[in-house]
Design a protein around this motif. Sequence first.
Motif: not given
Length: 595
Positions: A438-454, A456-462, A519-521
């Motif tokens: 679970n820790k491995t999965i959660d860590s990987t998911a968190e890393e992917i989520s951070t990239q996606e969030n970054g 996503n934030r860029a796309i929302k601003f554009i 659609e919160p975004n």
Amino acid sequence: MAQDFKSWLEELKNRCDIVSVMSKYCHLVQKGRSYWTCCPFHMEKTPSMCIYDYEQTYHCYGCKEHGDVIKFVQKIESCDFMQAVELLAKSVGMEVPNFSTTDSNGIEKRKKDKDIVLEILNVAKNHYIENLYKPEARLAQEYIKKRLLTKRELDDFGIGYSIDYNEMPNYLKNKGYTFEQMAMAGLVEKGDRGYYDVFAHRLMFPLFNVYNECIGFSARILTDDKSKAKYRNTSQTIVFDKSNTIFGLNLVRALKAKQPVDKIIIVEGQMDVIAMHKAGFKNTVACLGTAFTQKHAKQLKLISTNITLCLDGDSAGLNAANKVVDVLAQEGFTVRVVKLPNGNDPDEFIKDNSKDKMQQLIDSAVDYIDFQIDFLARNVNFEKSDEKAKFVRSALKLLEKLDSNSEKQIYLRHIKNKSGVPIDILQQDLFKRNVVSNKTIDSTAEEISTQENGTNRAIKFILSSMLYKKEYVDYNFNLKKYLKNDTYIKLYDLIMLKHSQDKSFKVSSLYDEFDFDSEPNLVDIVNYNFENNGNNKKYYEECLWNIVEKELKTKQAMLNEQFLKEKDSDNRKKILLEISNITKKLKSKNMEDID
């Protein structure tokens, strides 16, 4: 949504200026091009709701409520979309056409039938009220005296009386209505001797829609005749649906128009509602002796997402509460449950104690999961291992729907106190998955989520910069090829279409195209605060590179994987060349090198 309806909605919103509409409900103060007010949807002393005159939208920076003029009327009047449209159309003298079907004759007939049914029901309601004060209503008058109801409660709830089987049908016949029309309204049925009042000898409680129109009745028998149901509701009609009707909700809507309603109290019966209102709990409602449905929940959500259940304290009441809790929890409500002692109902408890004691019970209402754990434990013999095990399994299952581990930990203590099973054993049962995995999965998911969030934030601003036509936007950059979200693609296409046509683009029109609640975004894009970025032009360029870089790195990783698998030397050379070109682009960070 058909194009003609879109055009009609656009005309409606052009006539219903959001500043003018909102000023009828709120005190607005102009600051520059915008207006500010204290949000009517949550308690505050300093204005945090901004009304954007040019864009015809509003946004509360406190509770995050947002929308166009239709959404505002929906929220403030506690009604659905079409009801809000009808209210706005009526205020500016526009007729709402029906775009849903070409069967104009059928539409016209249904409208006429609906109008005549509402008219008859209103006439009947007023006459039932008149009947209550006649000598023939002695039984009803004695009941009212026994229940300690005052003129205030009688007037507030429009309580009346049906004298006998023939009085109301004859009265309506003399008013020019046919028996067929009365039957269509659910007031009469045909028997061996002709049409008769289905509510004969009953105390009448009228039921209302969002326009405060009488749509039917719930009628209480006043004798001890066990062969008849205690309450009889209007059968389903063109205007009445029991699964979508809540007794007392019209009064709570009226209350909300005067002051914020932080929660709604749900009780079991009409007399409980009236007793609670009399004691000062004006935010109380009840269903009509039917199962609580999602339709009920959606109506309540228009007023508040905080619910306190105060159903009868007997076994039937507890069972009903447990079922209602499930529906409310699924719909996202915050739910608390009052535990009435000695099998009391709210009416009995207030009479035997006081409204202050009822307030204490409401203030001490338990969280719905605590209630459900207690509900599961109520008949368990914890001396029997099989019963204890079954309780633990069922109780742990309740916690699976919780997202927070800290929340689960709190409720685990409650289960431990009931069952005596050590907390660490309960934890093992609840979190039985492999911890390391679970820790491995959660860590990987968190890393992917951070990239996606970054990204996503860029796309929302554009997209927000494009929406608001900022001067630094490069419309030649093909953002669409980097968009994976269908909503983003649809928004991008709309913006580019308006840009190509050189047409003005009001943000409020987006509320006709998208479901903002899901659609919160989109909410973030529409209400983007450009002041947070400092140099927006520089930040825009950084955002463009962010999404390009991610795409390049993703492609690079795929090519690396292909290279390792590829056996053919020529193909390996081609792949290496592509990887080399991507590496150069990543190093240069030059947007002009991007295809």
